[in-house]
Enzyme design. Structure first.
Site, PDB file in Angstrom:
ATOM      1  N   VAL A 186       4.873 -33.573 -97.855  1.00 17.67           N
ATOM      2  CA  VAL A 186       6.098 -32.879 -98.242  1.00 17.67           C
ATOM      3  C   VAL A 186       7.171 -33.034 -97.158  1.00 17.67           C
ATOM      4  O   VAL A 186       8.358 -33.205 -97.458  1.00 17.67           O
ATOM      5  CB  VAL A 186       5.802 -31.389 -98.512  1.00 17.67           C
ATOM      6  CG1 VAL A 186       7.098 -30.596 -98.691  1.00 17.67           C
ATOM      7  CG2 VAL A 186       4.955 -31.250 -99.764  1.00 17.67           C
TER       8      VAL A 186
ATOM      9  N   ALA B 189       3.900 -27.540 -97.506  1.00 13.01           N
ATOM     10  CA  ALA B 189       4.602 -27.788 -96.234  1.00 13.01           C
ATOM     11  C   ALA B 189       3.788 -28.710 -95.340  1.00 13.01           C
ATOM     12  O   ALA B 189       3.898 -28.662 -94.118  1.00 13.01           O
ATOM     13  CB  ALA B 189       4.884 -26.470 -95.527  1.00 13.01           C
TER      14      ALA B 189
ATOM     15  N   PRO C  70      11.938 -49.149 -92.453  1.00  9.26           N
ATOM     16  CA  PRO C  70      13.201 -49.396 -91.752  1.00  9.26           C
ATOM     17  C   PRO C  70      13.382 -48.626 -90.449  1.00  9.26           C
ATOM     18  O   PRO C  70      14.255 -48.954 -89.657  1.00  9.26           O
ATOM     19  CB  PRO C  70      14.252 -48.950 -92.780  1.00  9.26           C
ATOM     20  CG  PRO C  70      13.562 -47.869 -93.557  1.00  9.26           C
ATOM     21  CD  PRO C  70      12.097 -48.233 -93.596  1.00  9.26           C
ATOM     22  N   GLN C  71      12.565 -47.568 -90.215  1.00  7.43           N
ATOM     23  CA  GLN C  71      12.812 -46.710 -89.057  1.00  7.43           C
ATOM     24  C   GLN C  71      12.669 -47.443 -87.727  1.00  7.43           C
ATOM     25  O   GLN C  71      13.340 -47.121 -86.754  1.00  7.43           O
ATOM     26  CB  GLN C  71      11.853 -45.508 -89.067  1.00  7.43           C
ATOM     27  CG  GLN C  71      12.181 -44.453 -90.102  1.00  7.43           C
ATOM     28  CD  GLN C  71      11.652 -44.797 -91.485  1.00  7.43           C
ATOM     29  OE1 GLN C  71      10.899 -45.755 -91.642  1.00  7.43           O
ATOM     30  NE2 GLN C  71      12.044 -44.029 -92.477  1.00  7.43           N
TER      31      GLN C  71
ATOM     32  N   SER D 289       4.691 -53.278 -88.849  1.00  5.59           N
ATOM     33  CA  SER D 289       4.590 -51.824 -88.943  1.00  5.59           C
ATOM     34  C   SER D 289       3.374 -51.377 -89.739  1.00  5.59           C
ATOM     35  O   SER D 289       2.802 -52.153 -90.520  1.00  5.59           O
ATOM     36  CB  SER D 289       5.850 -51.238 -89.600  1.00  5.59           C
ATOM     37  OG  SER D 289       6.974 -51.461 -88.791  1.00  5.59           O
TER      38      SER D 289
ATOM     39  N   THR E 285       7.055 -45.664 -79.340  1.00  5.06           N
ATOM     40  CA  THR E 285       7.025 -44.844 -80.552  1.00  5.06           C
ATOM     41  C   THR E 285       5.608 -44.304 -80.720  1.00  5.06           C
ATOM     42  O   THR E 285       4.720 -44.596 -79.918  1.00  5.06           O
ATOM     43  CB  THR E 285       7.406 -45.675 -81.792  1.00  5.06           C
ATOM     44  OG1 THR E 285       6.328 -46.565 -82.124  1.00  5.06           O
ATOM     45  CG2 THR E 285       8.671 -46.490 -81.544  1.00  5.06           C
ATOM     46  N   CYS E 286       5.387 -43.535 -81.795  1.00  4.78           N
ATOM     47  CA  CYS E 286       4.038 -42.995 -82.012  1.00  4.78           C
ATOM     48  C   CYS E 286       3.036 -44.098 -82.315  1.00  4.78           C
ATOM     49  O   CYS E 286       1.829 -43.926 -82.099  1.00  4.78           O
ATOM     50  CB  CYS E 286       4.062 -41.963 -83.137  1.00  4.78           C
ATOM     51  SG  CYS E 286       4.675 -42.615 -84.707  1.00  4.78           S
TER      52      CYS E 286
ATOM     53  N   ARG F   7       3.439 -47.511 -81.216  1.00  2.00           N
ATOM     54  CA  ARG F   7       3.438 -48.657 -80.307  1.00  2.00           C
ATOM     55  C   ARG F   7       4.145 -48.335 -78.998  1.00  2.00           C
ATOM     56  O   ARG F   7       5.031 -47.472 -78.947  1.00  2.00           O
ATOM     57  CB  ARG F   7       4.090 -49.881 -80.945  1.00  2.00           C
ATOM     58  CG  ARG F   7       5.591 -49.813 -81.093  1.00  2.00           C
ATOM     59  CD  ARG F   7       6.153 -51.076 -81.723  1.00  2.00           C
ATOM     60  NE  ARG F   7       5.696 -51.240 -83.093  1.00  2.00           N
ATOM     61  CZ  ARG F   7       4.920 -52.257 -83.489  1.00  2.00           C
ATOM     62  NH1 ARG F   7       4.565 -53.208 -82.628  1.00  2.00           N
ATOM     63  NH2 ARG F   7       4.536 -52.349 -84.746  1.00  2.00           N
TER      64      ARG F   7
END
Length: 416
Positions: free
Chosen positions: A190, A186, A111-112, A105, A49-50, A52
């Site tokens: 957001v 943006a 939770p992701q 985390s 993941t970004c 780990r």
């Protein structure tokens, strides 16, 4: 059997190193096959993941994993070693349980990560690098992560401003899926708000930004409508919820603009959440009837209170992870005992077959039956007690009374 987990994460490595060690979807399958080939059981899972990158394997030397990782990505091994962590056995299991539950985390309890670990498992299974042990480990992990979510409040409280803003909206509007939302700005915050909203079922979103192209880019991702900041008054009355986070030095939504929108809405309630610094929404908006204005300071107080709640829940979650890692290791040791018993039975069976074959051959030659039976009994007994006798002698000579007593108990030796 020895489970091994190695990796780097946001605590141990810089973004630049994490980028170098990442496994993209285009190389993942080849990487899994190459990694599995380093093990004796052909088992491997890669979590990337970004924040780990972690390798989970079975029956392999940890040093070989570090060397493989550095060689696969063509990295300096010494540099990698300064950032890497290593866990084996129960510690490896406990680490995976902690990671999957959000205890390791960047945002405590998020939770992701569980979804990312499930994807890593399914990718490995599809590639053919999952066998009995890692399959059981990851199925156990998913069960424990669900248990932690159910039995603790590790994930129930908002601990980011974006998440707190959406939670606030949920408390005011029971069914967010029926609400129309305007997002002003943006940027990353957001975008995170938009992600949380879509997870809650919101489908009607307007993205307003100074640059239309940037608004259109985000709108495309979430199926939203893009407008510019000057167009906000045309659409404001349509919106039940407004969440704003820009870098504007001056307020974007004034009291008059919101007042006109409320008149068009026939005084239906409007929630406005201002998470910008400096403020995007004039403070006087909060004086309007049916306009509920919350600022970043309001949300920050919620976040701090909720973080304290999550820290308390994390203590309970840590205990569950520790207990469940022990339970899995007990199962794993049970596998080892089954394999050992099977090998012992097979060895004894082989000794019996050899002794019996010799006895049959002697009987066929006409040797006296009593002599054949006597030899069979003696030779079989000697072969069966040979290894235990050596172990008893070794324990006695070295003064290892604990091993001696264990052997006596295992062999059923009774002093009486």
């Amino acid at each position: 059997m020895t489970l091994v987990a190695i990796g780097i994460n946001h605590k141990t490595a810089s973004v630049s190193l994490r980028e170098k060690v990442a496994f993209g979807p285009d190389i993942l399958a080849d990487a899994l096959k190459s990694l599995a080939a380093q093990t004796r059981t052909g088992e491997a899972v890669i979590v990337s993941t970004c924040n780990r990158t972690e390798l989970y394997t079975n029956q392999v030397e940890s040093e070989a994993l570090v060397q493989w990782l550095s060689q696969f990505h063509n990295l300096d091994e010494a540099e990698l070693r300064r950032s890497i962590y290593l866990h084996t056995g129960q510690k490896a299991v406990q680490h995976l349980l902690r990671v999957s539950s959000g205890l390791d985390s960047l945002v405590l309890g998020e939770p992701q990560i569980l979804g990312q670990i499930k994807k890593a498992f399914f990718d490995a299974r599809d590639t053919g690098t999952i066998a009995h042990t890692l399959d059981r480990l990851f199925q156990h992990t998913f069960k424990v992560a669900k248990q932690i979510r159910t039995e603790t409040e590790i994930g129930t409280s908002a601990v980011s401003v974006a998440f707190a803003a959406v939670n606030l909206a949920k408390h005011i509007f029971d069914d967010l899926s029926k609400s129309k939302v305007m997002l002003v700005g943006a940027g990353e915050t957001v975008e995170l708000v938009a992600r949380h909203l879509t997870e809650r079922g919101v489908t009607d979103i307007i993205v307003a930004n100074r640059t239309l192209a940037r608004a259109e880019g985000m709108a495309a991702e979430f199926g939203a409508t893009a407008v510019t900041l000057p167009q906000i008054p045309e659409h404001l009355h349509e919106c039940d919820i407004v969440i704003s986070s820009t870098a504007s030095p001056l307020p974007i939504l004034g009291k008059g603009m919101v007042e006109n929108a409320l008149k068009q809405r026939r005084q239906q309630a409007m929630l406005l959440v201002d998470i910008a610094v400096p403020r995007d929404i004039e403070s006087e908006v909060g004086d309007l009837e049916n306009a509920y204005l919350y600022t970043v300071d309001d949300l920050q107080g919620i976040v701090e209170k909720n973080m304290a709640s999550r820290l308390e829940a994390a203590e309970q979650a840590e205990l569950i992870a520790q207990e469940q890692s022990v339970e899995f290791l007990n199962w794993l040791r049970g596998l080892d005992s089954v394999a050992t018993i099977r090998a012992y039975r097979s060895q004894s069976e082989q000794l019996k077959v050899e002794a019996l074959q010799r006895a049959v051959e002697r009987l066929e030659r006409g040797d006296e039956a009593s002599a054949v039976v006597n030899e069979l009994a003696n030779k079989l007994t000697n072969k069966l007690i040979h290894s235990p006798t050596q172990a008893l002698s070794k324990a006695a000579r070295s003064g290892d009374l604990d091993s001696l007593e264990l052997l006596r108990s295992a062999l059923g030796i009774n002093d009486n």
